[in-house]
Design a protein around this motif. Structure first.
Motif, PDB file in Angstrom:
ATOM      1  N   TRP A  42     -13.429  -5.524   0.918  1.00 48.66           N
ATOM      2  CA  TRP A  42     -12.888  -4.530   2.438  1.00 48.66           C
ATOM      3  C   TRP A  42     -11.571  -5.661   2.876  1.00 48.66           C
ATOM      4  CZ3 TRP A  42     -14.718  -3.852   7.856  1.00 48.66           C
ATOM      5  CH2 TRP A  42     -14.706  -2.414   8.013  1.00 48.66           C
ATOM      6  N   SER A  43     -10.785  -5.055   2.984  1.00 48.24           N
ATOM      7  CA  SER A  43      -9.380  -4.933   4.430  1.00 48.24           C
ATOM      8  C   SER A  43      -9.867  -4.702   5.454  1.00 48.24           C
ATOM      9  CB  SER A  43      -8.542  -5.216   2.879  1.00 48.24           C
ATOM     10  OG  SER A  43      -7.245  -5.614   4.069  1.00 48.24           O
ATOM     11  N   ALA A  44      -9.414  -6.016   6.573  1.00 45.43           N
ATOM     12  CA  ALA A  44      -9.163  -5.013   7.285  1.00 45.43           C
ATOM     13  C   ALA A  44      -8.879  -5.448   9.001  1.00 45.43           C
ATOM     14  CB  ALA A  44     -11.367  -5.401   7.747  1.00 45.43           C
ATOM     15  N   TYR A  45      -8.451  -5.451  10.215  1.00 43.28           N
ATOM     16  CA  TYR A  45      -7.558  -5.389  11.533  1.00 43.28           C
ATOM     17  C   TYR A  45      -8.889  -5.457  12.163  1.00 43.28           C
ATOM     18  CZ  TYR A  45      -4.621  -7.013  14.918  1.00 43.28           C
ATOM     19  OH  TYR A  45      -4.046  -7.434  15.755  1.00 43.28           O
ATOM     20  N   LYS A  77      -2.174  -4.032   6.157  1.00 41.43           N
ATOM     21  CA  LYS A  77      -1.540  -5.298   7.357  1.00 41.43           C
ATOM     22  C   LYS A  77      -3.377  -6.246   7.560  1.00 41.43           C
ATOM     23  CE  LYS A  77       3.159  -3.835   7.896  1.00 41.43           C
ATOM     24  NZ  LYS A  77       4.377  -3.572   8.814  1.00 41.43           N
ATOM     25  N   PRO A  78      -4.177  -6.556   7.034  1.00 40.59           N
ATOM     26  CA  PRO A  78      -4.914  -7.137   7.702  1.00 40.59           C
ATOM     27  C   PRO A  78      -4.317  -8.157   8.583  1.00 40.59           C
ATOM     28  CG  PRO A  78      -4.913  -7.621   5.553  1.00 40.59           C
ATOM     29  CD  PRO A  78      -3.759  -6.813   5.950  1.00 40.59           C
ATOM     30  N   GLY A  79      -5.354  -9.112   9.005  1.00 43.68           N
ATOM     31  CA  GLY A  79      -3.737 -10.021  10.293  1.00 43.68           C
ATOM     32  C   GLY A  79      -3.635 -10.935   9.144  1.00 43.68           C
ATOM     33  N   TYR A  80      -2.711 -11.838   9.607  1.00 48.55           N
ATOM     34  CA  TYR A  80      -2.014 -12.090   8.171  1.00 48.55           C
ATOM     35  C   TYR A  80      -2.586 -14.096   8.767  1.00 48.55           C
ATOM     36  CZ  TYR A  80       1.321  -8.808   7.059  1.00 48.55           C
ATOM     37  OH  TYR A  80       2.537  -7.972   6.979  1.00 48.55           O
ATOM     38  N   PRO A  81      -2.538 -14.863   7.568  1.00 55.21           N
ATOM     39  CA  PRO A  81      -3.038 -16.330   7.877  1.00 55.21           C
ATOM     40  C   PRO A  81      -1.983 -17.169   8.225  1.00 55.21           C
ATOM     41  CG  PRO A  81      -3.079 -15.706   5.237  1.00 55.21           C
ATOM     42  CD  PRO A  81      -2.619 -15.211   5.878  1.00 55.21           C
ATOM     43  N   PRO A  82      -2.594 -18.434   9.028  1.00 55.17           N
ATOM     44  CA  PRO A  82      -1.146 -19.238   9.399  1.00 55.17           C
ATOM     45  C   PRO A  82      -0.293 -19.337   8.350  1.00 55.17           C
ATOM     46  CG  PRO A  82      -2.955 -19.632  10.560  1.00 55.17           C
ATOM     47  CD  PRO A  82      -4.182 -18.660   9.434  1.00 55.17           C
ATOM     48  N   GLY A  83       1.264 -19.163   8.339  1.00 55.25           N
ATOM     49  CA  GLY A  83       1.702 -19.821   7.530  1.00 55.25           C
ATOM     50  C   GLY A  83       2.123 -19.055   6.611  1.00 55.25           C
ATOM     51  N   PHE A  84       2.048 -17.892   6.924  1.00 58.48           N
ATOM     52  CA  PHE A  84       2.255 -16.582   6.217  1.00 58.48           C
ATOM     53  C   PHE A  84       3.142 -15.729   6.947  1.00 58.48           C
ATOM     54  CE2 PHE A  84       2.856 -11.915   4.535  1.00 58.48           C
ATOM     55  CZ  PHE A  84       2.673 -12.451   3.384  1.00 58.48           C
ATOM     56  N   ASN A  85       4.940 -15.697   6.312  1.00 55.89           N
ATOM     57  CA  ASN A  85       5.636 -14.596   6.832  1.00 55.89           C
ATOM     58  C   ASN A  85       6.051 -14.934   8.825  1.00 55.89           C
ATOM     59  OD1 ASN A  85       7.344 -12.764   6.228  1.00 55.89           O
ATOM     60  ND2 ASN A  85       6.517 -11.023   7.881  1.00 55.89           N
ATOM     61  N   GLY A  86       5.328 -16.530   8.955  1.00 57.23           N
ATOM     62  CA  GLY A  86       5.915 -16.837  10.604  1.00 57.23           C
ATOM     63  C   GLY A  86       5.558 -17.123  11.488  1.00 57.23           C
ATOM     64  N   PHE A 101       0.918  -1.418   0.280  1.00 57.85           N
ATOM     65  CA  PHE A 101       0.476  -0.667   0.255  1.00 57.85           C
ATOM     66  C   PHE A 101       0.677   1.185   0.035  1.00 57.85           C
ATOM     67  CE2 PHE A 101      -2.479   2.987   2.284  1.00 57.85           C
ATOM     68  CZ  PHE A 101      -3.868   2.864   1.247  1.00 57.85           C
ATOM     69  N   PRO A 102       1.635   1.526   0.692  1.00 61.59           N
ATOM     70  CA  PRO A 102       2.392   2.298   0.773  1.00 61.59           C
ATOM     71  C   PRO A 102       3.278   2.814  -0.605  1.00 61.59           C
ATOM     72  CG  PRO A 102       3.305   1.272   2.851  1.00 61.59           C
ATOM     73  CD  PRO A 102       2.361   0.595   1.944  1.00 61.59           C
ATOM     74  N   PHE A 103       3.608   2.030  -1.402  1.00 57.60           N
ATOM     75  CA  PHE A 103       4.619   1.971  -2.701  1.00 57.60           C
ATOM     76  C   PHE A 103       3.864   2.127  -3.237  1.00 57.60           C
ATOM     77  CE2 PHE A 103       7.869  -0.136   0.278  1.00 57.60           C
ATOM     78  CZ  PHE A 103       8.838   0.776   0.178  1.00 57.60           C
ATOM     79  N   SER A 104       1.945   1.700  -3.333  1.00 55.41           N
ATOM     80  CA  SER A 104       1.722   2.608  -4.451  1.00 55.41           C
ATOM     81  C   SER A 104       1.858   3.761  -4.797  1.00 55.41           C
ATOM     82  CB  SER A 104       0.387   1.426  -4.359  1.00 55.41           C
ATOM     83  OG  SER A 104      -0.103   1.830  -3.345  1.00 55.41           O
ATOM     84  N   ALA A 105       1.017   3.770  -3.723  1.00 53.29           N
ATOM     85  CA  ALA A 105       1.170   5.577  -3.417  1.00 53.29           C
ATOM     86  C   ALA A 105       2.640   6.417  -3.689  1.00 53.29           C
ATOM     87  CB  ALA A 105       1.262   6.199  -1.879  1.00 53.29           C
ATOM     88  N   LYS A 106       3.973   5.508  -4.428  1.00 52.79           N
ATOM     89  CA  LYS A 106       4.807   6.277  -4.951  1.00 52.79           C
ATOM     90  C   LYS A 106       4.810   5.822  -5.896  1.00 52.79           C
ATOM     91  CE  LYS A 106       7.470   6.050  -0.291  1.00 52.79           C
ATOM     92  NZ  LYS A 106       8.406   7.311   0.278  1.00 52.79           N
ATOM     93  N   ASP A 107       4.525   4.300  -6.578  1.00 56.71           N
ATOM     94  CA  ASP A 107       4.322   4.721  -8.049  1.00 56.71           C
ATOM     95  C   ASP A 107       3.348   5.173  -8.892  1.00 56.71           C
ATOM     96  OD1 ASP A 107       5.950   2.251  -8.172  1.00 56.71           O
ATOM     97  OD2 ASP A 107       4.575   0.753  -8.300  1.00 56.71           O
TER      98      ASP A 107
END
Length: 495
Positions: A201-204, A220-229, A120-126
């Motif tokens: 929607w994407s939410a926390y 950064k919504p909640g990550y599913p198990p197996g993502f990034n540890g 999300f932050p880098f999309s704004a830079k693009d």
């Protein structure tokens, strides 16, 4: 070899001779079409009674990975591609390259592309306030610090592919509908994009079964198990589309690679023995599994192996709504998969659906979940704090799709939900005021004034068109990369 076997499996499935096509319900005289229960508020299903959008009884959404519209269709005739290329009006843009001369879009024949970072932050830079000129700076910033190795091609975010590189994708555009203003629903990466695909929607969220505990989270919504540890289950408490489908008795399936699909040789059918170490779908690509609504409605069984899709097509029992996601090897994901492998996989899927007895009542929507850091010249409209994101390819393939039509409407993945709701749910929406399960989402995306309507891509008065069966391994101008040994460090689970 594993990739080749997966593609071979799909090729075999695509060549199976299925039963002849027939109108839903016409053979048996039943009041409801095969494959799903009759939804409430739906039109009558008696033979010959279906009209307009309701001729579509099966919607299949195939979502691939990480490509911008210009990366695949920059020079497609008549589309809103890159200015100055192949007859497109205007001057070819030259994108700033920090410390060097600017770089213009160029034909990239490599089968393996790196792209850039696409959170999300880098999309704004693009996007850079609509100037669409930050792509090279973002790519170089990311790869300079990622320890990727010396084989990363320079500035390949500016590369584009042609019809000779992508003959089947361009053939679908020529024979059916190409959408050249399809934007990602969210200006972010794969997990938020797939959350938007099925829930808009994407939410926390802080508490299970408490939609009021959810707050907007496009990055950064909640990550599913197996993502990034991650080992814990995320809290997805807001309302998703399957809640409405279940409420209205409309069947759905979400097809993934579970790693146990049969990896068959070309002379073996889908009945060959399963394996346990095959490639799997990235966990960020099927977050629907973790929604409270799916658990509460006991619908987790609808998340199935992709081999079940082939069985359903063969038996004429496709569900009303299907989502299909790849494994990493056939995903076309930047930095991980070959374009040719993804095109072959998608062709196998579409050939199979076309050979099904239910082709005459099917609409296939093919798209890519985000832009993968690749350049696109068209600034996305802003509808709310979440999006839209950078433009991605979109194709509509159906016996009722207009032939060779380029849809210039402003679209996003929200249009898929709108089509499904209008077709199967009597126009019900994921609206906190009406869906019976309110959540604090910022808006009702299906009702955005700027959002187009996919019904305009169809001619429901025309005679259903015959299948267009394409070779699974077409001749292309793609060339092997010098090296695909590098892999960027960072998140696992394929974002």
């Amino acid at each position: 070899m594993r990739v080749a076997r997966v593609v071979a499996m799909l090729a075999v499935a695509a060549l199976v001779a299925f039963a002849a096509s027939s109108s839903p319900g016409s053979a048996s005289g039943s009041k409801s079409p095969p494959g799903h229960l009759q939804p409430r508020h739906a039109p009558p299903y008696a033979a010959g009674a279906l009209r307009g959008i309701h001729k579509i009884r099966h919607v299949v959404i195939i979502m691939q990975e990480n490509r911008s519209f210009d990366n695949y269709f920059a020079t497609y005739p008549g589309a809103d591609g890159v200015p100055g290329l192949k007859g497109h009006p205007g001057k070819v843009p030259c994108i700033p390259d920090p410390g060097e001369a600017c770089v213009r879009p160029f034909h990239d024949r490599y089968d393996f592309n790196t792209g850039g970072i696409y959170t999300f932050p880098f999309s704004a830079k693009d996007i850079d306030g609509g100037n669409m000129d930050g792509f090279i700076a973002v790519q170089e910033y990311y790869y300079t610090g990622c320890k990727c190795g010396p084989s990363v091609p320079a500035d390949d975010t500016m590369g584009y592919h042609t019809g000779k590189d992508l003959p089947n994708y361009w053939a679908y555009a020529h024979d059916f509908v190409l959408q050249d203003h399809m934007f990602g629903s969210v200006a972010s990466w794969s997990l938020p994009s797939h959350l938007f695909l099925t829930s808009l929607w994407s939410a926390y969220c802080k508490k299970h079964n408490d939609p009021a505990s959810c707050t907007n989270a496009p990055n950064k919504p909640g990550y599913p198990p197996g993502f990034n540890g991650t080992t814990t289950r995320p809290v997805y408490a807001w309302t998703d589309l399957t809640y409405l489908l279940h409420k209205h008795h409309v069947s759905w399936r979400y097809y993934i690679f579970k790693g146990k699909e049969p990896l068959c040789d070309s002379d073996i059918t889908l009945s060959c023995a399963p394996v346990t170490n095959g490639p799997r779908s990235g966990v960020a690509w099927y977050p629907i599994k973790w929604f409270d609504t799916v658990k509460n409605d006991k619908q987790a069984k609808n998340i199935q192996s992709i081999k079940r899709l082939f069985t359903a097509a063969k038996k004429g029992k496709l569900p009303a709504v299907s989502w299909v996601v790849p494994n990493i090897k056939v995903s076309e994901h930047n930095g991980n998969g070959l374009i040719s492998a993804g095109q072959a996989y998608v062709t196998g899927l579409i050939n199979t659906l076309m050979r099904s007895s239910e082709w005459k009542s099917t609409a296939i929507f093919l798209t890519w979940d985000d832009w993968g850091g690749f350049y696109d010249n068209l600034a996305p409209p802003r509808v709310d704090v979440n999006g839209y994101g950078v433009r991605v390819p979109g194709l509509v393939i159906s016996p009722y799709a207009k032939k060779g039509f380029i849809d210039h409407q402003t679209l996003s993945f929200d249009a898929y939900a709108k089509f499904i709701e209008d077709d199967f749910l009597g126009g019900a929406r994921l609206n906190p005021k009406t869906d019976g399960r309110p959540d604090p989402r910022p808006d009702v995306r299906e009702n955005e004034r700027i959002l187009g309507n996919l019904k305009k891509d169809f001619n429901f008065k025309q005679r259903p068109r015959k299948p267009v069966i394409l070779p699974v391994h077409p001749k292309t101008d793609l060339i092997e990369p010098s090296s695909t040994a590098w892999r960027p460090t960072g998140a696992t689970g394929w974002g």
